[in-house]
Design a protein around this motif. Sequence first.
Motif, mmCIF file in Angstrom:
data_model
loop_
_atom_site.group_PDB
_atom_site.id
_atom_site.type_symbol
_atom_site.label_atom_id
_atom_site.label_comp_id
_atom_site.label_asym_id
_atom_site.label_seq_id
_atom_site.Cartn_x
_atom_site.Cartn_y
_atom_site.Cartn_z
ATOM 1 N N ASN A 228 5.391 -3.173 3.350
ATOM 2 C CA ASN A 228 4.965 -3.035 1.958
ATOM 3 C C ASN A 228 4.447 -4.378 1.455
ATOM 4 O O ASN A 228 5.190 -5.359 1.425
ATOM 5 N N THR A 229 3.197 -4.414 1.059
ATOM 6 C CA THR A 229 2.600 -5.671 0.589
ATOM 7 C C THR A 229 3.127 -6.075 -0.786
ATOM 8 O O THR A 229 2.852 -7.184 -1.245
ATOM 9 N N ASP A 230 3.886 -5.192 -1.432
ATOM 10 C CA ASP A 230 4.489 -5.541 -2.727
ATOM 11 C C ASP A 230 5.716 -6.435 -2.562
ATOM 12 O O ASP A 230 6.219 -6.978 -3.548
ATOM 13 N N PHE B 195 7.587 1.059 -11.075
ATOM 14 C CA PHE B 195 7.678 2.031 -9.991
ATOM 15 C C PHE B 195 8.978 1.855 -9.203
ATOM 16 O O PHE B 195 9.628 2.826 -8.813
ATOM 17 N N TYR B 196 9.366 0.584 -8.984
ATOM 18 C CA TYR B 196 10.529 0.297 -8.145
ATOM 19 C C TYR B 196 11.859 0.397 -8.891
ATOM 20 O O TYR B 196 12.905 0.121 -8.327
ATOM 21 N N ASN C 151 10.436 0.783 0.536
ATOM 22 C CA ASN C 151 9.488 1.515 1.370
ATOM 23 C C ASN C 151 8.760 2.609 0.596
ATOM 24 O O ASN C 151 8.140 3.499 1.192
ATOM 25 N N LYS C 152 8.894 2.568 -0.737
ATOM 26 C CA LYS C 152 8.212 3.472 -1.672
ATOM 27 C C LYS C 152 8.775 4.897 -1.669
ATOM 28 O O LYS C 152 8.158 5.807 -2.213
ATOM 29 N N SER D 226 14.963 -0.752 -6.476
ATOM 30 C CA SER D 226 14.789 -1.980 -5.707
ATOM 31 C C SER D 226 15.034 -3.177 -6.616
ATOM 32 O O SER D 226 15.140 -3.038 -7.839
ATOM 33 N N ILE D 227 15.089 -4.330 -6.013
ATOM 34 C CA ILE D 227 15.091 -5.578 -6.780
ATOM 35 C C ILE D 227 13.623 -5.929 -7.015
ATOM 36 O O ILE D 227 12.844 -5.995 -6.061
#
Length: 239
Positions: A68-70, A93-94, A100-101, A108-109
């Motif tokens: 994930n490029t994020d 979104f996270y 991993n979306k 997520s953090i």
Amino acid sequence: MKCKTVLIIFLILICIIVFCISSYIILKDFQEMSENNNYTENLIEGTIQVDDNTNEKSIDWNYLSTINTDIIAWIEIPDTKINYPILKDDNLFYLKHSFNKVYNSNGSIFTTNKNPFEDEETIVYGHNMKNGSMFSSLDKYMNKDFFYTHKNLKIYTPSCNYEGIIFSAYSTGIEAENNKVKSLNLNDRISYYKEMSKFTSETDENITKIVKLSTCSYINAKSSPTDQRYYIIAYLVEI
């Protein structure tokens, strides 16, 4: 007598429905927690490399970019469960998705900063999960002994790594916090964070960057969901 029997049956059915719904929620939370833990453990295994001679850790950023490029950084607080990738998030979104979306209520953090760890202050968010994951360990900083024995954290980025020295920990309302800090420069923010901290701590005189960790607090909560947050602030030293 017949009405009484019908009422008893109705109450039993209600209890069964409530039990089924509660069981489903518990099982769903447990499944998501297990999935999140497995994802993270596999990610750590494939990402973090430890030098056998120096015991220094390094991050395989090429590997992370394939996932994930994020993912733009990694945070670790020794002797806690906090050992996660940090994701750049423009639309929350996270908040409800894993790194991993995949949808996951643990989330997520993440950070919403435009230039994370290049800005003077980077704010990093994570859920305060009842299962002990994400940023749930941050509430321990309200304990004096824990605060003084867990003052260091690590932030890894593709360009450089940082040692974070925690100097402030407190709980307050989101609105009050945002209104207070929005017009303050870096030095004034540092002074404010020191004043707000539950415990006193010395800081370096030449601070150029700080990281602010944020998660839900239930101390003096006045709304549901809670309007309170734990804020743990550290100044960053490049290593």
